[in-house]
Design an enzyme around this catalytic site. Structure first.
Site, mmCIF file in Angstrom:
data_model
loop_
_atom_site.group_PDB
_atom_site.id
_atom_site.type_symbol
_atom_site.label_atom_id
_atom_site.label_comp_id
_atom_site.label_asym_id
_atom_site.label_seq_id
_atom_site.Cartn_x
_atom_site.Cartn_y
_atom_site.Cartn_z
ATOM 1 N N HIS A 131 2.972 -52.360 8.034
ATOM 2 C CA HIS A 131 2.194 -51.119 8.072
ATOM 3 C C HIS A 131 2.199 -50.614 9.520
ATOM 4 C CE1 HIS A 131 -1.540 -48.672 8.095
ATOM 5 N NE2 HIS A 131 -1.407 -48.593 6.779
ATOM 6 N N ASP A 208 -1.884 -59.762 9.346
ATOM 7 C CA ASP A 208 -2.547 -58.553 8.865
ATOM 8 C C ASP A 208 -2.879 -58.801 7.390
ATOM 9 O OD1 ASP A 208 -3.073 -56.166 7.622
ATOM 10 O OD2 ASP A 208 -1.366 -55.084 8.488
ATOM 11 N N GLN A 211 -4.058 -56.352 2.793
ATOM 12 C CA GLN A 211 -3.710 -56.313 1.367
ATOM 13 C C GLN A 211 -3.787 -57.698 0.721
ATOM 14 O OE1 GLN A 211 -3.239 -53.570 -0.314
ATOM 15 N NE2 GLN A 211 -3.016 -52.121 1.384
ATOM 16 N N LYS A 234 -11.094 -52.329 1.358
ATOM 17 C CA LYS A 234 -10.091 -52.767 0.366
ATOM 18 C C LYS A 234 -10.609 -53.980 -0.406
ATOM 19 C CE LYS A 234 -6.248 -51.350 3.333
ATOM 20 N NZ LYS A 234 -5.906 -50.009 2.924
ATOM 21 N N CYS A 372 2.247 -45.264 5.063
ATOM 22 C CA CYS A 372 2.087 -45.712 6.463
ATOM 23 C C CYS A 372 2.952 -46.938 6.742
ATOM 24 C CB CYS A 372 0.628 -46.016 6.799
ATOM 25 S SG CYS A 372 -0.470 -44.632 6.543
HETATM 26 N N1 C6P Z 1 -3.189 -49.393 3.973
HETATM 27 C C1 C6P Z 1 -2.566 -48.138 1.998
HETATM 28 O O1 C6P Z 1 -2.690 -47.211 1.200
HETATM 29 P P1 C6P Z 1 -7.308 -49.667 7.759
HETATM 30 O O2 C6P Z 1 -6.908 -48.235 7.586
HETATM 31 O O3 C6P Z 1 -7.547 -50.038 9.191
HETATM 32 O O4 C6P Z 1 -8.408 -50.073 6.840
HETATM 33 O O5 C6P Z 1 -6.060 -50.543 7.234
HETATM 34 C C2 C6P Z 1 -4.795 -50.357 7.792
HETATM 35 C C3 C6P Z 1 -3.797 -51.209 7.099
HETATM 36 C C4 C6P Z 1 -3.201 -52.247 7.810
HETATM 37 N N2 C6P Z 1 -2.344 -53.081 7.213
HETATM 38 C C5 C6P Z 1 -2.008 -52.950 5.924
HETATM 39 C C6 C6P Z 1 -1.055 -53.931 5.303
HETATM 40 C C7 C6P Z 1 -2.558 -51.917 5.159
HETATM 41 O O6 C6P Z 1 -2.220 -51.795 3.882
HETATM 42 C C8 C6P Z 1 -3.455 -51.011 5.768
HETATM 43 C C9 C6P Z 1 -4.004 -49.849 4.995
HETATM 44 C C10 C6P Z 1 -3.616 -48.331 3.073
HETATM 45 O O7 C6P Z 1 -1.647 -48.935 1.922
HETATM 46 C C11 C6P Z 1 -3.926 -47.050 3.771
HETATM 47 S S1 C6P Z 1 -2.620 -46.480 4.781
#
Ligand code: C6P
Length: 414
Positions: A131, A208, A211, A234, A372
């Site tokens: 990401h 990270d 997910q 999430k 993203c």
């Molecule tokens: N992915 C998706 O629709 P934040 O925005 O900080 O809560 O998470 C960022 C982020 C970082 N790593 C991974 C693997 C992610 O999936 C995400 C967020 C969402 O896939 C929104 S872009």
């Protein structure tokens, strides 16, 4: 005791759905099928109620007041930290830093771990499926220090090439930073192997977990990674709250990255004395109600049972893979052998954005675009995909509706 592990009892999905008020509504006249959980999952009553209770009976600033409300708020905030520690099986609450989310957690490590240490020619090793939150902070740190970003390749399934990963680890590697689960492809990475390979060379590892945390149980002491980042929204919790787990010895050696209240013990014009862990990394008034809501979300998820969640979501994944795979002209992007419950796909002749709009008319919420994770999507030679990402409250019927609507969209554009 039987030598065969007992299968977790099945979830009562219909009953659990009733815990989520959002799911009961109709969108564009159709029952909502919420299949965008990878972007953000929905909150159960228990989380909404925990935030309401906090706001209506306990709110004050934390760590600052001697009055009763401030002490109640502080107790609730620190109890939330302990709940997160137990959820992750971290050693100490000193290792649990509250942040705004995964993105901020990774930026904290980039600014406070990498920037002060990196010398020109040092390397940060990531993978091709990250990401942007696990790419750009390292690019910024590299630009500031002369360090270099190394990228382990992936194959056509969307799995990391572990031979290449191994060969990219070098004497100059300062940090390995990889996803636990890919948001664009669903791949579950072999994180134990990644940690073992990196540690064999003395290299710390950031995972990270954005997910991963909603889908299976974690034991960070067993996993032995050095940093772990995730977001509350999430995990059926509030937005604007997240966690950075950090190994205590590393956090201890890192300077703070933001200055302000709460991260200091004393300030004079000759300089500050920094607070102890984890407060050193929590400058300013934190998202107190968010932390309380996150603890309630963890209680809720633990109550449902992550083993049972994982089992049901794997069934949904198998069912969706079969149903969507049978749609004429549909190609699934990301076919790793170990996948979390999401399916990314393209449909011949239908742009993913058009598909997303058509599905919305049917009350079906999915995400479309590059998620993203532009390098991962571009690797497959497509500009965008449609992505259905499942939570434990999703049903086979919702997947049937998805497959039927996608097939109808394909027929419309032929
Ligand atoms: N992915 C998706 O629709 P934040 O925005 O900080 O809560 O998470 C960022 C982020 C970082 N790593 C991974 C693997 C992610 O999936 C995400 C967020 C969402 O896939 C929104 S872009």
């Amino acid at each position: 005791m039987s030598a065969v592990a007992a299968k977790p009892a099945a979830l009562d999905v219909a009953r659990l759905r009733a815990d989520f008020p959002v799911l009961a509504q109709r969108i564009n006249g159709k029952p909502l099928a919420y299949l965008d959980n990878g972007a953000s999952s929905q909150r159960p009553h228990a989380v909404i109620e925990a935030e309401r209770h906090y706001a209506s009976e306990m709110h004050a600033n934390v760590h600052r007041g001697v009055h009763t409300l401030s002490q109640r708020a502080t107790d609730a905030f620190e109890a939330a930290r302990e709940r997160v520690r137990r959820f992750l099986n971290a050693r100490s609450t000193r290792e649990i830093v509250f942040t705004r989310g995964t993105t901020e957690s990774i930026n904290l490590v980039a600014q406070s771990f990498v920037r002060p240490r990196a010398r020109p020619g040092d390397e940060i090793l990531i993978t091709h499926l990250e990401h942007h939150a696990n790419i750009v902070p390292w690019q910024m740190a590299c630009a500031a220090t002369g360090a270099m970003l190394k990228v382990a390749p992936i194959d056509r399934r969307g799995e990391v090439d572990m031979e290449a990963f191994r060969s990219l680890l070098s004497a100059r590697t300062l940090l390995v930073a990889t996803a636990h689960v890919s948001n664009a492809l669903g791949t579950v990475l072999p994180v134990r192997e990644i940690v073992a390979l990196a540690h064999a060379r003395g290299v710390p590892v950031l995972l990270d977990g954005a997910q991963a945390v909603p889908h299976f149980a974690l034991d960070l002491q067993a996993l032995d990674c050095d940093f772990y980042a995730f977001s509350g929204h999430k995990l059926y919790g509030p937005d604007g709250i997240g966690v950075l787990y950090g190994r205590e010895s590393l956090l201890e050696a890192m300077p703070p990255w933001q200055g302000g209240g709460d991260m200091i013990l004393a300030v004079s014009f000759s300089g500050p004395t920094y607070n102890q862990l984890p407060f050193k990394f929590e400058a300013g008034t934190p998202h107190i109600s968010g932390a309380v809501g996150l603890a309630a979300a963890i209680d809720y998820v633990d109550g449902v049972g992550l083993e049972r969640i994982a089992a049901w979501e794997q069934e949904l994944l198998g069912y969706a893979t079969a149903r969507l795979g049978a749609v004429d002209g549909l190609t699934i992007i990301g076919t790793a052998r170990d996948k979390a419950s999401l399916v990314s796909f393209v449909v011949e002749g239908v742009h993913p954005h058009d598909l997303g709009t058509i599905l919305d008319q049917e009350g079906i919420a999915i995400r479309t675009g590059h998620h993203c994770a532009m390098p991962a999507i571009e690797f497959f030679g497509v500009p965008a995909t449609a992505r259905a990402s499942f939570a434990f409250y999703n049903t086979r019927e919702e997947i049937d509706r998805l497959a039927t609507a996608v097939a109808a969209a394909r027929a419309m554009f032929r």
